[in-house]
Motif scaffolding. Sequence first.
Motif, mmCIF file in Angstrom:
data_model
loop_
_atom_site.group_PDB
_atom_site.id
_atom_site.type_symbol
_atom_site.label_atom_id
_atom_site.label_comp_id
_atom_site.label_asym_id
_atom_site.label_seq_id
_atom_site.Cartn_x
_atom_site.Cartn_y
_atom_site.Cartn_z
ATOM 1 N N ILE A 206 8.482 10.646 -0.259
ATOM 2 C CA ILE A 206 7.712 9.862 0.861
ATOM 3 C C ILE A 206 6.564 9.043 0.371
ATOM 4 O O ILE A 206 5.952 9.548 -0.596
ATOM 5 N N LEU A 207 6.627 7.938 0.665
ATOM 6 C CA LEU A 207 5.487 6.779 0.250
ATOM 7 C C LEU A 207 4.821 6.624 1.561
ATOM 8 O O LEU A 207 5.273 5.980 2.340
ATOM 9 N N VAL A 208 3.413 6.894 1.372
ATOM 10 C CA VAL A 208 2.458 6.637 2.429
ATOM 11 C C VAL A 208 1.572 5.209 2.125
ATOM 12 O O VAL A 208 0.814 5.319 1.237
ATOM 13 N N VAL A 209 1.478 4.204 2.899
ATOM 14 C CA VAL A 209 0.621 3.069 2.808
ATOM 15 C C VAL A 209 -0.575 3.515 3.289
ATOM 16 O O VAL A 209 -0.720 3.634 4.666
ATOM 17 N N ALA A 210 -1.861 3.900 2.637
ATOM 18 C CA ALA A 210 -2.993 4.062 3.104
ATOM 19 C C ALA A 210 -3.688 2.741 3.336
ATOM 20 O O ALA A 210 -3.470 1.855 2.774
ATOM 21 N N GLU A 211 -4.607 3.050 4.437
ATOM 22 C CA GLU A 211 -5.574 1.695 4.614
ATOM 23 C C GLU A 211 -6.914 2.094 4.279
ATOM 24 O O GLU A 211 -7.461 3.266 4.477
ATOM 25 N N VAL A 212 -7.790 1.020 4.018
ATOM 26 C CA VAL A 212 -9.243 1.199 4.038
ATOM 27 C C VAL A 212 -9.808 0.281 5.197
ATOM 28 O O VAL A 212 -9.538 -0.780 5.130
ATOM 29 N N ASN B 158 -14.021 -0.895 6.428
ATOM 30 C CA ASN B 158 -15.297 -0.854 5.794
ATOM 31 C C ASN B 158 -15.567 0.090 4.717
ATOM 32 O O ASN B 158 -16.481 0.896 4.749
ATOM 33 N N GLY B 159 -14.798 0.114 3.701
ATOM 34 C CA GLY B 159 -15.247 0.817 2.442
ATOM 35 C C GLY B 159 -14.596 2.277 2.792
ATOM 36 O O GLY B 159 -14.771 3.074 1.407
ATOM 37 N N GLN B 160 -13.898 2.845 3.896
ATOM 38 C CA GLN B 160 -13.567 4.291 3.913
ATOM 39 C C GLN B 160 -12.260 4.220 4.209
ATOM 40 O O GLN B 160 -11.624 3.341 5.096
ATOM 41 N N LEU B 161 -11.369 5.330 3.881
ATOM 42 C CA LEU B 161 -10.079 5.411 4.294
ATOM 43 C C LEU B 161 -10.126 5.762 5.730
ATOM 44 O O LEU B 161 -10.670 6.477 6.037
ATOM 45 N N ARG B 162 -8.943 5.283 6.246
ATOM 46 C CA ARG B 162 -8.901 5.290 7.578
ATOM 47 C C ARG B 162 -8.262 6.770 7.739
ATOM 48 O O ARG B 162 -7.205 7.060 7.319
ATOM 49 N N PRO B 163 -8.671 7.715 8.995
ATOM 50 C CA PRO B 163 -8.029 9.013 9.260
ATOM 51 C C PRO B 163 -6.752 9.048 9.451
ATOM 52 O O PRO B 163 -5.906 9.865 9.040
ATOM 53 N N VAL B 164 -6.002 7.840 9.848
ATOM 54 C CA VAL B 164 -4.510 7.912 10.009
ATOM 55 C C VAL B 164 -3.652 7.960 8.725
ATOM 56 O O VAL B 164 -2.594 8.469 8.894
ATOM 57 N N SER B 165 -4.432 7.475 7.633
ATOM 58 C CA SER B 165 -3.871 7.880 6.682
ATOM 59 C C SER B 165 -3.457 9.090 6.127
ATOM 60 O O SER B 165 -2.561 9.377 5.623
ATOM 61 N N PHE B 166 -4.645 9.977 6.158
ATOM 62 C CA PHE B 166 -4.275 11.335 6.085
ATOM 63 C C PHE B 166 -3.199 12.025 7.141
ATOM 64 O O PHE B 166 -2.509 12.749 6.448
ATOM 65 N N GLU B 167 -3.282 11.539 8.130
ATOM 66 C CA GLU B 167 -2.255 11.903 9.240
ATOM 67 C C GLU B 167 -0.728 11.568 8.706
ATOM 68 O O GLU B 167 0.223 12.335 8.845
ATOM 69 N N VAL C 91 5.132 13.434 -2.062
ATOM 70 C CA VAL C 91 4.334 12.568 -1.087
ATOM 71 C C VAL C 91 3.648 11.591 -2.236
ATOM 72 O O VAL C 91 2.545 12.192 -2.733
ATOM 73 N N THR C 92 3.655 10.153 -2.183
ATOM 74 C CA THR C 92 2.980 9.439 -2.982
ATOM 75 C C THR C 92 2.149 8.243 -1.940
ATOM 76 O O THR C 92 2.702 7.885 -1.054
ATOM 77 N N ALA C 93 0.795 8.338 -1.966
ATOM 78 C CA ALA C 93 0.052 7.268 -1.301
ATOM 79 C C ALA C 93 -0.227 6.151 -2.160
ATOM 80 O O ALA C 93 -0.448 6.051 -3.206
ATOM 81 N N VAL C 94 -0.057 4.977 -1.556
ATOM 82 C CA VAL C 94 -0.310 3.729 -2.261
ATOM 83 C C VAL C 94 -1.532 2.998 -1.438
ATOM 84 O O VAL C 94 -1.578 2.876 -0.176
ATOM 85 N N LEU C 95 -2.377 2.510 -1.958
ATOM 86 C CA LEU C 95 -3.475 1.650 -1.645
ATOM 87 C C LEU C 95 -3.367 0.052 -2.120
ATOM 88 O O LEU C 95 -3.084 -0.294 -3.496
ATOM 89 N N LEU C 96 -3.207 -0.824 -1.132
ATOM 90 C CA LEU C 96 -2.686 -2.336 -1.427
ATOM 91 C C LEU C 96 -4.014 -3.105 -1.292
ATOM 92 O O LEU C 96 -3.989 -3.806 -0.312
ATOM 93 N N SER C 97 -5.049 -2.639 -2.098
ATOM 94 C CA SER C 97 -6.367 -3.604 -1.646
ATOM 95 C C SER C 97 -7.252 -3.428 -3.150
ATOM 96 O O SER C 97 -6.977 -2.739 -3.931
#
Length: 322
Positions: free
Chosen positions: A5-11, A13-22, A36-42
């Motif tokens: 699984i690849l999860v695209v996480a979002e930030v 205002n400098g904080q990870l958005r809760p939906v990323s954890f969901e 489960v791999t999380a990726v941050l594109l920022s």
Amino acid sequence: MARNILVVAEVRNGQLRPVSFECIAAGRAIAEGGSVTAVLLSQADVDGSELIARGADRVVLVKGEHLKEYTPDGWLSALQQVYLAEKADVVLMGHTGIGRDLLPRFAMRNAAGMISDAIAVKLEGGQVVFTRPIYAGKAYVTQVVTDGLIVATIRPNNVAALEADAGRSGDVVQSEAAPVDLRTVVKEVVRQAATGVDLTAAKIVVAGGRGVKSAEGFKPLYELAEVLGAAVGASRAAADAGFCDYALQIGQTGKTVTPDLYIACGISGAIQHLAGMSASKVIVAINKDPEAPIFKVADYGIVGDLFEVVPLLTREFKALLG
């Protein structure tokens, strides 16, 4: 069948958005022994440890000057790069402004099945089954991708995130995004001053409609929201009347929210508004009109003047919460 699984996480205002954890929790539920791999594109200054604590096995931090602000070309190229390297079977992201724009493009590039705005995901008969609302939330369907790569966006506040476990370990790696010729370039970002809780991620929402009568009429709602740690929203009628900014609008042509508690103040309950909030877990309606349609979907109703009822609620909650 083990799935990667690849999860695209979002930030934000400098904080990870809760939906990323969901999304990570959703990924864990269907991985069946896969990773489960999380990726941050920022370019955000996030070290990835919180994503590991919330259930990711691995985090890829993708860096690149063209990733500083979201552009479809830049982020799509970077996501494709990570996807090919990680050999993912499923790609998940929050049903946010960026998620709604990026993942359909990614799905098209890879000829993949795309499921949008899922509110639940589970395994059934060896298949990954998603549930999503249709007809403005009046009905629900279950959908599967029958073959190949699965791509889906998850609506915030619907899949329970895993509790943070500081003892979890995992790999955090950095990757450099390949250069890309951008068709669009962000020269400047002008953000509206953000106050209070993020509306789309809020656990409690206090919303006002035409019944607030004016911009000043939102003041009691903000006072209640402050006591409850809630976000303030509005119906389109209130926004159209100039009582508040359109950024607060909830409904079919505004934001979709699914909080644990939704307090509707002076909102009649037009179907377009219900489309954006009817999936809230508990709905409380305050309206002078006992025949207002909002009462048909409300779990609790108060027939009365919001300018009398809301201050009373604020006072009682303040006393109760200490």
